[in-house]
Design a protein around this motif. Structure first.
Motif, PDB file in Angstrom:
ATOM      1  N   HIS A   1      46.527  44.788  39.568  1.00 28.13           N
ATOM      2  CA  HIS A   1      45.706  43.589  39.791  1.00 28.13           C
ATOM      3  C   HIS A   1      45.181  43.534  41.221  1.00 28.13           C
ATOM      4  O   HIS A   1      44.055  43.104  41.466  1.00 28.13           O
ATOM      5  CB  HIS A   1      46.491  42.313  39.452  1.00 28.13           C
ATOM      6  N   LYS A   2      46.016  44.009  42.181  1.00 28.10           N
ATOM      7  CA  LYS A   2      45.566  43.989  43.583  1.00 28.10           C
ATOM      8  C   LYS A   2      44.467  45.034  43.799  1.00 28.10           C
ATOM      9  O   LYS A   2      43.490  44.795  44.505  1.00 28.10           O
ATOM     10  CB  LYS A   2      46.742  44.260  44.527  1.00 28.10           C
ATOM     11  N   TYR A   3      44.678  46.191  43.190  1.00 19.42           N
ATOM     12  CA  TYR A   3      43.663  47.255  43.303  1.00 19.42           C
ATOM     13  C   TYR A   3      42.339  46.778  42.707  1.00 19.42           C
ATOM     14  O   TYR A   3      41.279  46.893  43.340  1.00 19.42           O
ATOM     15  CB  TYR A   3      44.176  48.515  42.600  1.00 19.42           C
ATOM     16  N   ALA A   4      42.401  46.221  41.492  1.00 23.01           N
ATOM     17  CA  ALA A   4      41.174  45.761  40.824  1.00 23.01           C
ATOM     18  C   ALA A   4      40.482  44.674  41.646  1.00 23.01           C
ATOM     19  O   ALA A   4      39.256  44.687  41.811  1.00 23.01           O
ATOM     20  CB  ALA A   4      41.503  45.231  39.436  1.00 23.01           C
ATOM     21  N   ALA A   5      41.296  43.752  42.173  1.00 23.55           N
ATOM     22  CA  ALA A   5      40.709  42.672  42.974  1.00 23.55           C
ATOM     23  C   ALA A   5      40.038  43.249  44.223  1.00 23.55           C
ATOM     24  O   ALA A   5      38.979  42.784  44.646  1.00 23.55           O
ATOM     25  CB  ALA A   5      41.783  41.658  43.350  1.00 23.55           C
ATOM     26  N   SER A   6      40.644  44.298  44.810  1.00 31.14           N
ATOM     27  CA  SER A   6      40.060  44.892  46.023  1.00 31.14           C
ATOM     28  C   SER A   6      38.704  45.529  45.721  1.00 31.14           C
ATOM     29  O   SER A   6      37.844  45.631  46.589  1.00 31.14           O
ATOM     30  CB  SER A   6      41.012  45.920  46.649  1.00 31.14           C
ATOM     31  N   LEU A   7      38.509  45.968  44.471  1.00 32.48           N
ATOM     32  CA  LEU A   7      37.221  46.563  44.091  1.00 32.48           C
ATOM     33  C   LEU A   7      36.226  45.493  43.651  1.00 32.48           C
ATOM     34  O   LEU A   7      35.033  45.749  43.559  1.00 32.48           O
ATOM     35  CB  LEU A   7      37.409  47.546  42.927  1.00 32.48           C
ATOM     36  N   GLY A   8      36.749  44.337  43.306  1.00 34.01           N
ATOM     37  CA  GLY A   8      35.868  43.261  42.836  1.00 34.01           C
ATOM     38  C   GLY A   8      35.515  43.363  41.364  1.00 34.01           C
ATOM     39  O   GLY A   8      34.568  42.717  40.911  1.00 34.01           O
ATOM     40  N   VAL A   9      36.256  44.181  40.608  1.00 28.94           N
ATOM     41  CA  VAL A   9      35.973  44.274  39.167  1.00 28.94           C
ATOM     42  C   VAL A   9      36.644  43.115  38.438  1.00 28.94           C
ATOM     43  O   VAL A   9      37.534  42.451  38.979  1.00 28.94           O
ATOM     44  CB  VAL A   9      36.431  45.628  38.558  1.00 28.94           C
ATOM     45  N   LYS A  10      36.221  42.915  37.192  1.00 28.71           N
ATOM     46  CA  LYS A  10      36.701  41.731  36.461  1.00 28.71           C
ATOM     47  C   LYS A  10      37.834  42.036  35.482  1.00 28.71           C
ATOM     48  O   LYS A  10      38.470  41.124  34.971  1.00 28.71           O
ATOM     49  CB  LYS A  10      35.553  41.119  35.646  1.00 28.71           C
TER      50      LYS A  10
ATOM     51  N   GLY B   1      43.110  36.208  38.020  1.00 21.17           N
ATOM     52  CA  GLY B   1      41.778  35.907  37.471  1.00 21.17           C
ATOM     53  C   GLY B   1      41.110  37.082  36.787  1.00 21.17           C
ATOM     54  O   GLY B   1      39.893  37.087  36.584  1.00 21.17           O
ATOM     55  N   LEU B   2      41.908  38.090  36.438  1.00 15.18           N
ATOM     56  CA  LEU B   2      41.345  39.280  35.781  1.00 15.18           C
ATOM     57  C   LEU B   2      41.587  39.231  34.279  1.00 15.18           C
ATOM     58  O   LEU B   2      42.550  38.608  33.815  1.00 15.18           O
ATOM     59  CB  LEU B   2      42.034  40.543  36.325  1.00 15.18           C
ATOM     60  N   LEU B   3      40.730  39.932  33.551  1.00 16.97           N
ATOM     61  CA  LEU B   3      40.939  40.112  32.116  1.00 16.97           C
ATOM     62  C   LEU B   3      41.692  41.419  31.901  1.00 16.97           C
ATOM     63  O   LEU B   3      41.637  42.318  32.745  1.00 16.97           O
ATOM     64  CB  LEU B   3      39.585  40.167  31.397  1.00 16.97           C
ATOM     65  N   VAL B   4      42.373  41.530  30.758  1.00 15.97           N
ATOM     66  CA  VAL B   4      43.067  42.783  30.422  1.00 15.97           C
ATOM     67  C   VAL B   4      42.578  43.262  29.064  1.00 15.97           C
ATOM     68  O   VAL B   4      42.695  42.551  28.064  1.00 15.97           O
ATOM     69  CB  VAL B   4      44.605  42.598  30.404  1.00 15.97           C
TER      70      VAL B   4
ATOM     71  N   GLU C   1      54.521  41.766  32.503  1.00 15.23           N
ATOM     72  CA  GLU C   1      54.300  41.400  33.928  1.00 15.23           C
ATOM     73  C   GLU C   1      52.908  41.808  34.393  1.00 15.23           C
ATOM     74  O   GLU C   1      52.252  41.084  35.146  1.00 15.23           O
ATOM     75  CB  GLU C   1      55.293  42.091  34.880  1.00 15.23           C
ATOM     76  N   ILE C   2      52.466  42.994  33.960  1.00 12.42           N
ATOM     77  CA  ILE C   2      51.146  43.485  34.393  1.00 12.42           C
ATOM     78  C   ILE C   2      50.056  42.549  33.876  1.00 12.42           C
ATOM     79  O   ILE C   2      49.111  42.188  34.601  1.00 12.42           O
ATOM     80  CB  ILE C   2      50.912  44.927  33.862  1.00 12.42           C
ATOM     81  N   ILE C   3      50.201  42.133  32.620  1.00 10.73           N
ATOM     82  CA  ILE C   3      49.204  41.238  32.015  1.00 10.73           C
ATOM     83  C   ILE C   3      49.230  39.879  32.730  1.00 10.73           C
ATOM     84  O   ILE C   3      48.188  39.323  33.102  1.00 10.73           O
ATOM     85  CB  ILE C   3      49.461  41.066  30.499  1.00 10.73           C
ATOM     86  N   ALA C   4      50.440  39.364  32.949  1.00  9.73           N
ATOM     87  CA  ALA C   4      50.570  38.053  33.596  1.00  9.73           C
ATOM     88  C   ALA C   4      50.012  38.085  35.019  1.00  9.73           C
ATOM     89  O   ALA C   4      49.273  37.175  35.431  1.00  9.73           O
ATOM     90  CB  ALA C   4      52.033  37.629  33.596  1.00  9.73           C
ATOM     91  N   GLU C   5      50.342  39.137  35.776  1.00  8.77           N
ATOM     92  CA  GLU C   5      49.837  39.234  37.159  1.00  8.77           C
ATOM     93  C   GLU C   5      48.314  39.333  37.181  1.00  8.77           C
ATOM     94  O   GLU C   5      47.652  38.745  38.038  1.00  8.77           O
ATOM     95  CB  GLU C   5      50.432  40.459  37.863  1.00  8.77           C
ATOM     96  N   ALA C   6      47.775  40.082  36.228  1.00  5.01           N
ATOM     97  CA  ALA C   6      46.311  40.223  36.164  1.00  5.01           C
ATOM     98  C   ALA C   6      45.683  38.865  35.882  1.00  5.01           C
ATOM     99  O   ALA C   6      44.718  38.459  36.553  1.00  5.01           O
ATOM    100  CB  ALA C   6      45.922  41.221  35.075  1.00  5.01           C
ATOM    101  N   HIS C   7      46.231  38.145  34.913  1.00  6.68           N
ATOM    102  CA  HIS C   7      45.672  36.832  34.580  1.00  6.68           C
ATOM    103  C   HIS C   7      45.775  35.863  35.757  1.00  6.68           C
ATOM    104  O   HIS C   7      44.846  35.119  36.045  1.00  6.68           O
ATOM    105  CB  HIS C   7      46.372  36.266  33.342  1.00  6.68           C
TER     106      HIS C   7
END
Ligand code: G3P
Ligand code: MG
Length: 248
Positions: A175-184, A205-208, A196-202
């Motif tokens: 989630h941190k990597y994705a946020a650093s790239l600005g992807v959704k 503010g990310l979709l999985v 945990e990965i799904i919860a952290e992503a949500h």
């Protein structure tokens, strides 16, 4: 709290019942009421965007050769369905444009995976976006790739289109990597998408959007995936998942 059930996308079309990445696999997805389809894109020698999984036509057609060394005309002469079953011998490798034309009048969403993993096809991001715009499908497309340079380039030229990073390794804090790239969105295989990965992503503010590597359909496991909290499940068995999701 009851989690929202995911949208169901047909992976390479309904690839458990039709040859993958063919118009029959995509028509089947429309027929069964899938929420969307996922497909893979390469580029021919003469610059046409074509829908095929591998860099070569060897596995999924009656021909041999590297897609980027073949013309669209040469590719169009190959049988892309006979390997799956005699009933599909008329299937051809579709152009991305043919698929957009097929989906445009429907309500299906479309996950375009740009296969720039080995060949980079310079300019493929602009070419893909131009086609998506031509069909007015900017808000129905999700663009993903294992090549994150491709995702970033696409995002730069099409900031309103939803983008996601595909991966198949145990990324640390995706989630941190994705946020650093600005992807959704994250696009992990389901075995790399624990709670945990799904919860952290949500929370970030990310979709999985989960997919499967070497997928076998099993009802008990499928129920677990439907309850996992992922936003989209990209599966070879969309009909089975839709039945479980919608009828219980
Ligand atoms: O986009 C999900 C999935 O298609 C990624 O893997 O190899 O099936 O294209 P692959
Ligand atoms: Mg794919």
């Amino acid at each position: 709290m009851r989690k929202k059930k995911p949208l169901i996308f047909a992976h390479r079309g309904v690839s458990s019942k039709c040859p993958e990445n063919t118009l029959s696999a995509f028509r089947k997805a429309i027929e069964i009421g899938a929420d969307g389809i996922e497909l893979d894109v390469h580029r021919s020698r003469d610059g046409k965007l074509v829908v095929c999984h591998d860099e070569t036509v060897d596995r999924t057609t009656n021909g041999k050769g590297v897609i980027q060394e073949m013309t669209a005309k040469e590719l169009s002469l190959l049988d892309a369905g006979g390997w799956f079953g005699v009933a599909f011998q008329e299937e051809r490798i579709p152009l991305l444009e043919e698929v957009l034309n097929l989906l445009q009048p429907t309500t299906l969403l479309l996950n375009i995976e740009l296969k720039t993993d080995y060949f980079f096809y310079p300019g493929i991001e602009e070419e893909t976006y131009a086609l998506v715009r031509k069909y007015g499908m900017e808000d129905r497309v999700i663009l993903s790739s294992f090549n994150h340079h491709t995702v970033l380039r696409f995002q730069r030229i099409a900031p309103k289109v939803l983008t996601g990073i595909l991966y198949s390794c145990h990324l640390y804090e995706p989630h941190k990597y994705a946020a650093s790239l600005g992807v959704k969105a994250l696009h992990p295989p389901m075995h790399l998408a624990p709670h945990e990965i799904i919860a952290e992503a949500h929370e970030a503010g990310l979709l999985v959007h989960g997919w499967f590597s070497r997928e076998r359909f099993d009802v008990a496991r499928a129920r677990g995936y439907l309850d996992s909290g992922v936003d989209i499940l990209i599966t070879n068995y969309p009909e089975e998942y839709l039945a479980l999701r919608d009828k219980g």
